[in-house]
Scaffold this motif. Structure first.
Motif, PDB file in Angstrom:
ATOM      1  N   HIS A 239     -17.917   2.297   0.549  1.00 53.17           N
ATOM      2  CA  HIS A 239     -16.467   2.444   0.605  1.00 53.17           C
ATOM      3  C   HIS A 239     -15.913   1.950   1.934  1.00 53.17           C
ATOM      4  N   VAL A 240     -14.669   1.516   1.886  1.00 50.93           N
ATOM      5  CA  VAL A 240     -13.954   1.101   3.097  1.00 50.93           C
ATOM      6  C   VAL A 240     -12.626   1.857   3.123  1.00 50.93           C
ATOM      7  N   SER A 241     -12.386   2.594   4.202  1.00 49.05           N
ATOM      8  CA  SER A 241     -11.151   3.354   4.334  1.00 49.05           C
ATOM      9  C   SER A 241     -10.389   2.932   5.573  1.00 49.05           C
ATOM     10  N   LEU A 242      -9.077   3.019   5.489  1.00 44.65           N
ATOM     11  CA  LEU A 242      -8.199   2.614   6.584  1.00 44.65           C
ATOM     12  C   LEU A 242      -7.349   3.804   7.003  1.00 44.65           C
ATOM     13  N   LEU A 243      -7.374   4.120   8.297  1.00 41.54           N
ATOM     14  CA  LEU A 243      -6.584   5.224   8.828  1.00 41.54           C
ATOM     15  C   LEU A 243      -5.879   4.781  10.105  1.00 41.54           C
ATOM     16  N   PRO A 244      -4.595   5.052  10.239  1.00 42.18           N
ATOM     17  CA  PRO A 244      -3.896   4.680  11.475  1.00 42.18           C
ATOM     18  C   PRO A 244      -4.400   5.514  12.652  1.00 42.18           C
ATOM     19  N   LEU A 245      -4.602   4.860  13.792  1.00 41.93           N
ATOM     20  CA  LEU A 245      -4.876   5.584  15.021  1.00 41.93           C
ATOM     21  C   LEU A 245      -3.627   5.613  15.894  1.00 41.93           C
ATOM     22  N   SER A 246      -2.676   4.752  15.593  1.00 43.07           N
ATOM     23  CA  SER A 246      -1.337   4.839  16.184  1.00 43.07           C
ATOM     24  C   SER A 246      -0.433   5.558  15.185  1.00 43.07           C
ATOM     25  N   ILE A 247       0.763   5.924  15.599  1.00 39.34           N
ATOM     26  CA  ILE A 247       1.685   6.623  14.699  1.00 39.34           C
ATOM     27  C   ILE A 247       1.923   5.821  13.430  1.00 39.34           C
ATOM     28  N   GLU A 248       2.014   4.511  13.573  1.00 42.28           N
ATOM     29  CA  GLU A 248       2.277   3.634  12.436  1.00 42.28           C
ATOM     30  C   GLU A 248       1.496   2.345  12.593  1.00 42.28           C
TER      31      GLU A 248
ATOM     32  N   GLY B  12       0.143  -2.109  15.617  1.00 40.20           N
ATOM     33  CA  GLY B  12      -0.492  -0.804  15.580  1.00 40.20           C
ATOM     34  C   GLY B  12      -1.990  -0.880  15.787  1.00 40.20           C
ATOM     35  N   LEU B  13      -2.631   0.271  15.632  1.00 40.77           N
ATOM     36  CA  LEU B  13      -4.082   0.407  15.768  1.00 40.77           C
ATOM     37  C   LEU B  13      -4.629   1.002  14.479  1.00 40.77           C
ATOM     38  N   LEU B  14      -5.539   0.281  13.839  1.00 37.76           N
ATOM     39  CA  LEU B  14      -6.053   0.682  12.535  1.00 37.76           C
ATOM     40  C   LEU B  14      -7.543   0.969  12.622  1.00 37.76           C
ATOM     41  N   LEU B  15      -7.924   2.183  12.225  1.00 35.33           N
ATOM     42  CA  LEU B  15      -9.325   2.574  12.180  1.00 35.33           C
ATOM     43  C   LEU B  15      -9.902   2.172  10.826  1.00 35.33           C
ATOM     44  N   VAL B  16     -10.963   1.373  10.857  1.00 35.07           N
ATOM     45  CA  VAL B  16     -11.619   0.882   9.645  1.00 35.07           C
ATOM     46  C   VAL B  16     -12.967   1.595   9.528  1.00 35.07           C
TER      47      VAL B  16
END
Length: 222
Positions: free
Chosen positions: A155-164, A206-210
């Motif tokens: 699986h691959v999930s994406l979560l913001p590390l910045s507010i947006e 922004g900053l996106l955690l993968v």
């Protein structure tokens, strides 16, 4: 000076999967009990550092004797965790890439603090990832697309590390996105799947955690 990969072994969950990360020419760093893990598996840490409050005196001497460099500090009068000390050392070596192993565990304060180290590496222009038996984490910004290759993770999930995070575009995934926006608290980016051998992620701001992951029961025995 030749830039090298630096592998940091910390005192969280470690196993055979971590040893399989080692390549010829890697710089091996043991943070606290992570140094003992390396020594006990026949490796000589290039650097062992930390307050070593998780080993006894006999283990500490074993680490000292087996390491090329050894730095111990007072467990009370220090401002950084052992992992951040090792990470800061790796940044000072101008590493080509930093791989953090054993930095996720039962202490979520430490685990989350270690995830935040990805931002420091990104700011320094150094590739960095966190890995354990079931997860691999990377952080990206809008400066360049990120290629995600098929691997042992399902699986691959994406979560913001910045507010947006704005302008998210996914190619090669079961659930595509085009110029999408994610804000902290949304679960839209959880549990995507690659369609082929690789997918590509682009963002604008922004900053996106993968996070590539698999369930524990899918993991091979250690």
């Amino acid at each position: 000076m030749e830039r090298k990969r630096v592998l940091i072994f910390s005192g969280g969950r470690l196993g055979g999967w971590a040893l399989r990360e080692i390549r010829t020419g890697d710089v091996l760093v043991g943070a606290d009990r992570g140094a003992l893990f390396l020594v006990r598996h026949g490796y000589r840490p290039d650097m062992a550092l930390g307050d070593f409050d998780s080993v006894d005196s006999v283990e500490l001497e074993e680490i000292r004797q087996a390491s090329r460099e050894f730095v111990a500090c007072d467990p009370v009068w220090k401002d950084l965790t052992d992992t951040e000390m090792a990470f800061t050392w790796a940044l000072e070596q101008n590493a080509e890439e930093i791989v953090l192993l054993g930095v996720l565990g039962t202490r979520w304060d430490h685990s989350l603090a270690n995830v935040h180290l990805l931002r420091k590496a990104l700011a320094a222009g150094i590739r960095c990832r966190i890995a354990d038996a079931c997860n691999e984490l990377m952080l990206m910004d809008g400066s360049a697309p990120l290629a995600v290759n098929r691997s042992r993770f399902t699986h691959v999930s994406l979560l913001p590390l910045s507010i947006e995070v704005a302008g998210i575009t996914l190619e090669g995934f079961q659930y595509p996105l085009h110029e999408a926006t994610l804000t902290i608290g949304q679960s839209l980016g959880i549990s995507n799947v690659l369609l082929g051998e690789a997918g590509h992620i682009r963002i604008r701001d922004g900053l996106l955690l993968v996070i590539q992951s698999r369930d524990e029961e899918e993991a091979a025995p250690e």
